[in-house]
Design a protein around this motif. Sequence first.
Motif, PDB file in Angstrom:
ATOM      1  N   GLN A  18      -4.018   4.786   2.202  1.00  0.00           N
ATOM      2  CA  GLN A  18      -5.135   4.922   3.146  1.00  0.00           C
ATOM      3  C   GLN A  18      -6.490   4.934   2.425  1.00  0.00           C
ATOM      4  O   GLN A  18      -7.466   4.351   2.912  1.00  0.00           O
ATOM      5  N   ILE A  19      -6.536   5.599   1.265  1.00  0.00           N
ATOM      6  CA  ILE A  19      -7.792   5.632   0.487  1.00  0.00           C
ATOM      7  C   ILE A  19      -8.168   4.201   0.088  1.00  0.00           C
ATOM      8  O   ILE A  19      -9.322   3.771   0.243  1.00  0.00           O
ATOM      9  N   LEU A  20      -7.184   3.448  -0.400  1.00  0.00           N
ATOM     10  CA  LEU A  20      -7.460   2.071  -0.841  1.00  0.00           C
ATOM     11  C   LEU A  20      -7.738   1.137   0.337  1.00  0.00           C
ATOM     12  O   LEU A  20      -8.552   0.219   0.233  1.00  0.00           O
ATOM     13  N   GLN A  21      -7.081   1.386   1.461  1.00  0.00           N
ATOM     14  CA  GLN A  21      -7.308   0.562   2.656  1.00  0.00           C
ATOM     15  C   GLN A  21      -8.780   0.623   3.070  1.00  0.00           C
ATOM     16  O   GLN A  21      -9.409  -0.388   3.366  1.00  0.00           O
ATOM     17  N   GLU A  23     -11.352   1.667   1.130  1.00  0.00           N
ATOM     18  CA  GLU A  23     -12.226   1.199   0.047  1.00  0.00           C
ATOM     19  C   GLU A  23     -12.237  -0.328  -0.077  1.00  0.00           C
ATOM     20  O   GLU A  23     -13.273  -0.936  -0.297  1.00  0.00           O
ATOM     21  N   LEU A  24     -11.046  -0.939   0.055  1.00  0.00           N
ATOM     22  CA  LEU A  24     -10.941  -2.387  -0.168  1.00  0.00           C
ATOM     23  C   LEU A  24     -11.067  -3.187   1.129  1.00  0.00           C
ATOM     24  O   LEU A  24     -11.053  -4.419   1.101  1.00  0.00           O
ATOM     25  N   ASP A  25     -11.150  -2.471   2.269  1.00  0.00           N
ATOM     26  CA  ASP A  25     -11.262  -3.110   3.583  1.00  0.00           C
ATOM     27  C   ASP A  25     -10.132  -4.143   3.777  1.00  0.00           C
ATOM     28  O   ASP A  25     -10.374  -5.337   3.996  1.00  0.00           O
ATOM     29  N   CYS A  26      -8.896  -3.649   3.632  1.00  0.00           N
ATOM     30  CA  CYS A  26      -7.727  -4.534   3.763  1.00  0.00           C
ATOM     31  C   CYS A  26      -6.726  -3.869   4.699  1.00  0.00           C
ATOM     32  O   CYS A  26      -6.974  -2.770   5.208  1.00  0.00           O
ATOM     33  N   THR A  27      -5.578  -4.502   4.921  1.00  0.00           N
ATOM     34  CA  THR A  27      -4.558  -3.887   5.786  1.00  0.00           C
ATOM     35  C   THR A  27      -3.846  -2.763   5.029  1.00  0.00           C
ATOM     36  O   THR A  27      -3.893  -2.703   3.793  1.00  0.00           O
ATOM     37  N   THR A  35      -1.504   0.347  -4.265  1.00  0.00           N
ATOM     38  CA  THR A  35      -1.263   1.698  -4.793  1.00  0.00           C
ATOM     39  C   THR A  35       0.058   1.742  -5.576  1.00  0.00           C
ATOM     40  O   THR A  35       0.168   2.436  -6.589  1.00  0.00           O
ATOM     41  N   ALA A  36       1.038   0.967  -5.129  1.00  0.00           N
ATOM     42  CA  ALA A  36       2.306   0.892  -5.871  1.00  0.00           C
ATOM     43  C   ALA A  36       2.069   0.288  -7.255  1.00  0.00           C
ATOM     44  O   ALA A  36       2.668   0.713  -8.242  1.00  0.00           O
ATOM     45  N   GLU A  37       1.184  -0.693  -7.301  1.00  0.00           N
ATOM     46  CA  GLU A  37       0.821  -1.322  -8.578  1.00  0.00           C
ATOM     47  C   GLU A  37       0.205  -0.282  -9.522  1.00  0.00           C
ATOM     48  O   GLU A  37       0.538  -0.202 -10.705  1.00  0.00           O
ATOM     49  N   ASN A  38      -0.682   0.553  -8.973  1.00  0.00           N
ATOM     50  CA  ASN A  38      -1.302   1.617  -9.784  1.00  0.00           C
ATOM     51  C   ASN A  38      -0.262   2.597 -10.317  1.00  0.00           C
ATOM     52  O   ASN A  38      -0.305   2.995 -11.488  1.00  0.00           O
ATOM     53  N   LEU A  39       0.659   2.988  -9.436  1.00  0.00           N
ATOM     54  CA  LEU A  39       1.690   3.949  -9.847  1.00  0.00           C
ATOM     55  C   LEU A  39       2.574   3.376 -10.944  1.00  0.00           C
ATOM     56  O   LEU A  39       2.970   4.070 -11.865  1.00  0.00           O
ATOM     57  N   VAL A  44      -5.463   3.303 -12.290  1.00  0.00           N
ATOM     58  CA  VAL A  44      -6.098   2.605 -11.164  1.00  0.00           C
ATOM     59  C   VAL A  44      -6.597   1.259 -11.696  1.00  0.00           C
ATOM     60  O   VAL A  44      -7.494   1.213 -12.538  1.00  0.00           O
ATOM     61  N   ILE A  45      -6.004   0.177 -11.248  1.00  0.00           N
ATOM     62  CA  ILE A  45      -6.315  -1.132 -11.846  1.00  0.00           C
ATOM     63  C   ILE A  45      -7.290  -1.971 -11.011  1.00  0.00           C
ATOM     64  O   ILE A  45      -7.700  -3.037 -11.447  1.00  0.00           O
ATOM     65  N   GLN A  46      -7.671  -1.480  -9.817  1.00  0.00           N
ATOM     66  CA  GLN A  46      -8.616  -2.244  -8.992  1.00  0.00           C
ATOM     67  C   GLN A  46     -10.036  -2.024  -9.534  1.00  0.00           C
ATOM     68  O   GLN A  46     -10.573  -0.910  -9.445  1.00  0.00           O
ATOM     69  N   GLU A  47     -10.614  -3.073 -10.070  1.00  0.00           N
ATOM     70  CA  GLU A  47     -11.949  -2.945 -10.680  1.00  0.00           C
ATOM     71  C   GLU A  47     -13.039  -2.671  -9.659  1.00  0.00           C
ATOM     72  O   GLU A  47     -14.076  -2.097  -9.985  1.00  0.00           O
ATOM     73  N   GLU A  48     -12.806  -3.082  -8.407  1.00  0.00           N
ATOM     74  CA  GLU A  48     -13.873  -2.968  -7.402  1.00  0.00           C
ATOM     75  C   GLU A  48     -13.991  -1.580  -6.771  1.00  0.00           C
ATOM     76  O   GLU A  48     -14.886  -1.346  -5.967  1.00  0.00           O
ATOM     77  N   VAL A  49     -13.069  -0.642  -7.102  1.00  0.00           N
ATOM     78  CA  VAL A  49     -13.181   0.685  -6.474  1.00  0.00           C
ATOM     79  C   VAL A  49     -14.266   1.522  -7.169  1.00  0.00           C
ATOM     80  O   VAL A  49     -14.480   1.397  -8.376  1.00  0.00           O
ATOM     81  N   SER A  50     -14.899   2.356  -6.372  1.00  0.00           N
ATOM     82  CA  SER A  50     -15.973   3.192  -6.918  1.00  0.00           C
ATOM     83  C   SER A  50     -15.391   4.296  -7.804  1.00  0.00           C
ATOM     84  O   SER A  50     -14.193   4.610  -7.720  1.00  0.00           O
TER      85      SER A  50
END
Length: 331
Positions: A18-21, A23-27, A35-39, A44-50
């Motif tokens: 939900q946090i990533l949904q 932040e990234l404006d996705c489904t 998030t599974a990728e991060n785990l 945290v591998i998404q460069e665009e997150v604050s």
Amino acid sequence: MSITKLENTFSLFDTTAQILQEELDCTYLEALAETAENLFHGAVIQEEVSEVTKRRLEKEYSKQNLTSLQKEEIRKGFQLAILKGMKDAVQANHQMTPDAIAMFMGYLVGKYTSHLQQLTMLDPAIGTGNLLTAVLNHQPNKKLEAFGVDVDDLLVKLAYNNANLQEQAISLFNQDGLSNLFVEPVDVVVSDLPVGYYPDDNNAANFKLKAEEGHSYAHYLFIEQGLRYTKPGGHLLFLVPNSMFEEEEAKRVNALIKDEAYIQGMLQLPETMFQNKNHAKSILVLQKKGIGIEPPKEALLVNLPSFSNMQAMEKIMAQINHWFSEQKNKK
């Protein structure tokens, strides 16, 4: 698995998705894959997150250590999160094999392949990987190698995350499961068959079970495709609609099966598992013909009771185990 453990595992996936949904404006399902990728990577591998979101995620991730969980515990927690996401997904192909069925198919695969120490497996319509990973998790002490195919890139991404988190070796292909596959024939094919019409008439023309006019049935073509990619003597376990053998074209499927395989079993699932009894399914078990492969004296034909009726299930399981021991003695 304790309810609290399952709740905590689900909560970890759900809260961080939900946090990533947001932040990234996705489904939700796309965020769940992220998030599974991060785990899996432990970061945290998404460069665009604050920076603030990154800290929030890291705080949530630190609450539970997935490495302390069993494979089945991870699968069930991830499955619940996928089910939540699928309630919002409008695509009809975003459906998941019910848990009790997936585990029961795992038990059957174990029974049919008890003589093998190494096992190769294929699901040509893998979806999120829930069925295939459940089956793999129920094969202890075997060297496993598996392959999964799906045309939907989001489902393949979820299957990839599912396999990684459970540390299951699955090679995934994002392609039409009815096209030419980059897979050698396997010991076991398992699949919850996609039911309905197959839109690619040109490709359907490569199959014996193509429709004489109009679109072909996808579930027929997947049975033929499964047989192509099974070793002689290998087994195929398909979840098929009960209505399949009542369809007008069913005689053509029966003829193909008769030519290429032996029916080992037909296990009808309880109608109570399905919202609409017209959508009820059975587990069809085939064995591909080969040198020295003989048909069973009689196929395993079972009407399964409700999985929650322990007494009735124990009785049925005793019958099934007796059938398997009779088959062994026959050899």
